[in-house]
Design a protein around this motif. Structure first.
Motif, PDB file in Angstrom:
ATOM      1  N   UNK A 122       0.806  -1.219   0.183  1.00  0.00           N
ATOM      2  CA  UNK A 122       0.075  -0.144   0.099  1.00  0.00           C
ATOM      3  C   UNK A 122       0.872   1.425  -0.010  1.00  0.00           C
ATOM      4  N   UNK A 123       0.940   2.007  -1.029  1.00  0.00           N
ATOM      5  CA  UNK A 123       1.728   3.230  -0.997  1.00  0.00           C
ATOM      6  C   UNK A 123       3.379   2.912  -1.181  1.00  0.00           C
ATOM      7  N   UNK A 124       3.544   1.766  -1.753  1.00  0.00           N
ATOM      8  CA  UNK A 124       4.887   1.301  -1.568  1.00  0.00           C
ATOM      9  C   UNK A 124       5.860   2.063  -2.588  1.00  0.00           C
ATOM     10  N   UNK A 125       5.256   2.551  -3.469  1.00  0.00           N
ATOM     11  CA  UNK A 125       5.901   3.175  -4.776  1.00  0.00           C
ATOM     12  C   UNK A 125       6.176   4.836  -4.131  1.00  0.00           C
ATOM     13  N   UNK A 126       5.459   5.238  -3.141  1.00  0.00           N
ATOM     14  CA  UNK A 126       5.688   6.389  -2.513  1.00  0.00           C
ATOM     15  C   UNK A 126       6.517   6.639  -1.191  1.00  0.00           C
ATOM     16  N   UNK A 127       6.629   5.311  -0.724  1.00  0.00           N
ATOM     17  CA  UNK A 127       7.236   5.260   0.859  1.00  0.00           C
ATOM     18  C   UNK A 127       8.218   4.056   0.717  1.00  0.00           C
ATOM     19  N   UNK A 128       7.831   2.700   0.858  1.00  0.00           N
ATOM     20  CA  UNK A 128       8.626   1.447   0.998  1.00  0.00           C
ATOM     21  C   UNK A 128       9.841   1.367  -0.199  1.00  0.00           C
ATOM     22  N   UNK A 129       9.357   1.547  -1.388  1.00  0.00           N
ATOM     23  CA  UNK A 129      10.480   1.175  -2.443  1.00  0.00           C
ATOM     24  C   UNK A 129      11.392   2.357  -2.245  1.00  0.00           C
ATOM     25  N   UNK A 165      -2.220   2.902  -5.561  1.00  0.00           N
ATOM     26  CA  UNK A 165      -2.281   3.499  -7.019  1.00  0.00           C
ATOM     27  C   UNK A 165      -3.588   2.847  -7.855  1.00  0.00           C
ATOM     28  N   UNK A 166      -3.699   1.344  -7.685  1.00  0.00           N
ATOM     29  CA  UNK A 166      -4.702   0.643  -8.357  1.00  0.00           C
ATOM     30  C   UNK A 166      -6.014   1.287  -7.921  1.00  0.00           C
ATOM     31  N   UNK A 167      -6.208   1.363  -6.526  1.00  0.00           N
ATOM     32  CA  UNK A 167      -7.809   1.551  -6.089  1.00  0.00           C
ATOM     33  C   UNK A 167      -7.905   3.247  -6.535  1.00  0.00           C
ATOM     34  N   UNK A 168      -7.148   3.937  -6.995  1.00  0.00           N
ATOM     35  CA  UNK A 168      -7.416   5.358  -7.242  1.00  0.00           C
ATOM     36  C   UNK A 168      -7.183   5.698  -8.787  1.00  0.00           C
ATOM     37  N   UNK A 169      -7.269   4.578  -9.408  1.00  0.00           N
ATOM     38  CA  UNK A 169      -7.038   4.873 -11.075  1.00  0.00           C
ATOM     39  C   UNK A 169      -5.715   5.580 -11.184  1.00  0.00           C
ATOM     40  N   UNK A 170      -4.479   5.041 -10.695  1.00  0.00           N
ATOM     41  CA  UNK A 170      -3.121   5.614 -10.968  1.00  0.00           C
ATOM     42  C   UNK A 170      -3.077   6.910 -10.524  1.00  0.00           C
ATOM     43  N   UNK A 171      -3.711   7.319  -9.090  1.00  0.00           N
ATOM     44  CA  UNK A 171      -3.846   8.288  -8.446  1.00  0.00           C
ATOM     45  C   UNK A 171      -4.658   9.660  -8.993  1.00  0.00           C
ATOM     46  N   UNK A 172      -5.394   9.144  -9.994  1.00  0.00           N
ATOM     47  CA  UNK A 172      -6.491  10.150 -10.510  1.00  0.00           C
ATOM     48  C   UNK A 172      -7.548  10.628  -9.633  1.00  0.00           C
ATOM     49  N   UNK A 180      -9.606   3.204   4.830  1.00  0.00           N
ATOM     50  CA  UNK A 180     -11.044   3.748   4.295  1.00  0.00           C
ATOM     51  C   UNK A 180     -11.330   2.654   3.331  1.00  0.00           C
ATOM     52  N   UNK A 181     -10.253   2.449   2.239  1.00  0.00           N
ATOM     53  CA  UNK A 181     -10.701   1.200   1.276  1.00  0.00           C
ATOM     54  C   UNK A 181     -11.090  -0.087   1.950  1.00  0.00           C
ATOM     55  N   UNK A 182     -10.411  -0.489   3.061  1.00  0.00           N
ATOM     56  CA  UNK A 182     -10.581  -1.769   3.457  1.00  0.00           C
ATOM     57  C   UNK A 182     -11.726  -1.645   4.264  1.00  0.00           C
ATOM     58  N   UNK A 183     -12.178  -0.434   5.102  1.00  0.00           N
ATOM     59  CA  UNK A 183     -13.487  -0.341   5.716  1.00  0.00           C
ATOM     60  C   UNK A 183     -14.668  -0.428   4.671  1.00  0.00           C
ATOM     61  N   UNK A 184     -14.609  -0.185   3.362  1.00  0.00           N
ATOM     62  CA  UNK A 184     -15.520  -0.090   2.467  1.00  0.00           C
ATOM     63  C   UNK A 184     -15.608  -1.488   1.927  1.00  0.00           C
ATOM     64  N   UNK A 185     -14.602  -2.411   2.007  1.00  0.00           N
ATOM     65  CA  UNK A 185     -14.777  -3.919   1.585  1.00  0.00           C
ATOM     66  C   UNK A 185     -14.947  -4.657   2.719  1.00  0.00           C
ATOM     67  N   UNK A 186     -15.151  -4.042   4.243  1.00  0.00           N
ATOM     68  CA  UNK A 186     -15.473  -4.999   5.135  1.00  0.00           C
ATOM     69  C   UNK A 186     -14.131  -5.914   5.461  1.00  0.00           C
ATOM     70  N   UNK A 187     -12.791  -5.301   5.432  1.00  0.00           N
ATOM     71  CA  UNK A 187     -11.442  -6.024   5.450  1.00  0.00           C
ATOM     72  C   UNK A 187     -11.205  -5.320   6.573  1.00  0.00           C
TER      73      UNK A 187
END
Length: 294
Positions: A122-129, A165-172, A180-187
Motif C-alpha cells: 500500500x503506497x509502496x512506490x511512495x514510501x517503502x520502495x 495506485x490501483x484503487x485510485x486509478x493511478x492516483x487520478x 478507508x478502502x478496507x472499511x468499504x470492503x469489510x476487511x
C-alpha cells in the motif's frame, strides 16, 4: 500485472507483501545537511521566509533522514486450484537488528522468493520502495537479481501491485487511507493500533507493538490482495482464500495480540457461510423443512 504467453501453461503466481516502519533517527546525517545549507538555529526562526516549522527541512528532518526500524514481509504462493498459501511470514525489527541487518534481511527474502514474484504494497512506490533503495545505498548493499527495478523508483506496474495506485486509478482519484478502502470492503485494518500511534511507539521503544502494527498492515494488504484477485481469477472464492490466509497467519503468529481478532473474524465467516448455505438449501428444497416438521 503479469500476462503469460497464451500458448504456455499458466504458471502459479507468487506475491511478496511488504510493509516498512521508519522514524527520523539519523541526527548525524541531518547535521551534515545543516552544514551544507550553512544554517544554524536562530531563536526558532525558519530557514526560509514563510516556512512553517513542520515544512522547514532545517528544523524538521524529512524522510531521507528516517531509518527503517521494522519490516514485515509475507510471501504468498498460488496453488493449482486458485487458492493461496502463506509460504513465509518474516518480521525484522529493532531492538534485535539495526537498519543494515533489517535491509539485508529484506533483500534475502526477495532473493529467495519464487521467480517473477510480484511486490504487493500500500503506497509502496511512495514510501517503502524509495526508503528501501536509499537504505541499501547507505549501507552499500546490492539489490538481488530480478529486483533491481526497485532502484528505479519501484513503480513498475507489472512487478509492483501498489493498491494505493490501483484503487485510485493511478492516483487520478483523491488518495485515501488504506483503512478507508478496507472499511468499504469489510476487511480488517489497523488491527492493533491506529496509524498515528506507530511513531509514538517507535520513539518509546515499544517494539512488540511496532512489530504487531507492521504485521497487521501486511495481513490487511494480503486480504485486500485476496479480494483483488477475484477480479481476474474465479477459481477460488475470495472468502475461502481469506480464511486460508488467516488460518495460516494465526498458526504462524500464535500469541500475538491481534490473533484473537483474526480468529473471531474466521468464526464470524464460518457462521455467515453456514447461514447462507442453510438459506440456500431452504430455498432450493423447501420440502426438507416439511419433512423435518413431520
Amino acid at each position: 500485472m503479469k500476462f503469460d504467453h497464451i500458448f504456455e501453461p499458466r504458471r502459479p503466481r507468487a506475491y511478496v507483501v511488504l510493509d516498512l516502519e521508519s522514524a527520523v533517527t539519523d541526527e548525524t546525517g541531518h547535521k551534515r545537511y545543516l552544514a551544507m545549507e550553512r544554517w544554524a538555529p536562530r531563536n526558532g526562526e525558519p530557514s526560509r521566509r514563510g516556512y512553517t516549522r513542520s515544512e522547514d527541512p532545517c528544523l524538521t528532518p524529512r524522510w531521507p533522514f528516517q531509518t527503517i526500524v521494522t519490516a514485515s514481509i509475507m510471501v504468498l504462493t498460488e496453488n493449482d486450484e486458485g487458492g493461496v498459501d502463506v509460504a513465509r511470514f518474516t518480521t525484522l525489527s529493532r531492538p534485535d537488528l539495526d537498519e543494515r541487518q533489517i535491509v539485508s534481511g529484506i533483500l534475502r527474502v526477495l532473493s529467495e522468493a519464487p521467480k517473477e514474484a510480484e511486490l504487493v504494497s500500500w503506497a509502496g512506490m511512495l514510501h517503502d520502495g524509495p526508503m528501501l533503495s536509499l537504505a541499501a545505498m547507505r549501507h552499500g548493499l546490492t539489490l538481488p537479481k530480478g529486483w533491481r527495478w526497485l532502484g528505479f523508483g519501484g513503480n513498475d506496474p507489472v512487478r509492483h501491485l501498489d493498491f494505493a495506485r490501483t484503487t485510485t486509478g493511478g492516483f487520478k482519484m483523491k488518495p485515501v487511507h488504506m483503512a478507508e478502502i478496507l472499511a468499504s470492503l469489510d476487511i480488517p485494518a489497523k488491527i492493533s493500533v491506529p496509524a498515528f500511534a506507530v511513531a509514538r511507539l517507535i520513539y518509546a521503544d515499544q517494539w512488540d507493538a511496532v512489530q504487531e502494527a507492521c504485521e497487521g498492515d501486511v495481513i490487511s494488504t494480503a486480504l485486500l490482495l485476496a479480494r483483488w484477485r477475484q477480479l481476474h481469477d474465479d477459481r477460488a472464492d475470495a472468502g475461502v482464500v481469506e480464511d486460508r490466509i488467516l488460518r495460516q497467519v494465526i498458526e504462524l503468529r500464535a500469541g500475538r495480540g491481534y490473533t484473537a481478532a483474526l480468529q473471531a473474524r474466521r468464526q464470524n465467516g464460518f457462521a455467515k457461510a453456514f447461514s447462507t448455505a442453510a438459506n440456500d438449501a431452504a430455498g432450493l428444497s423447501p420440502w426438507t423443512e416439511e419433512e423435518e416438521a413431520a
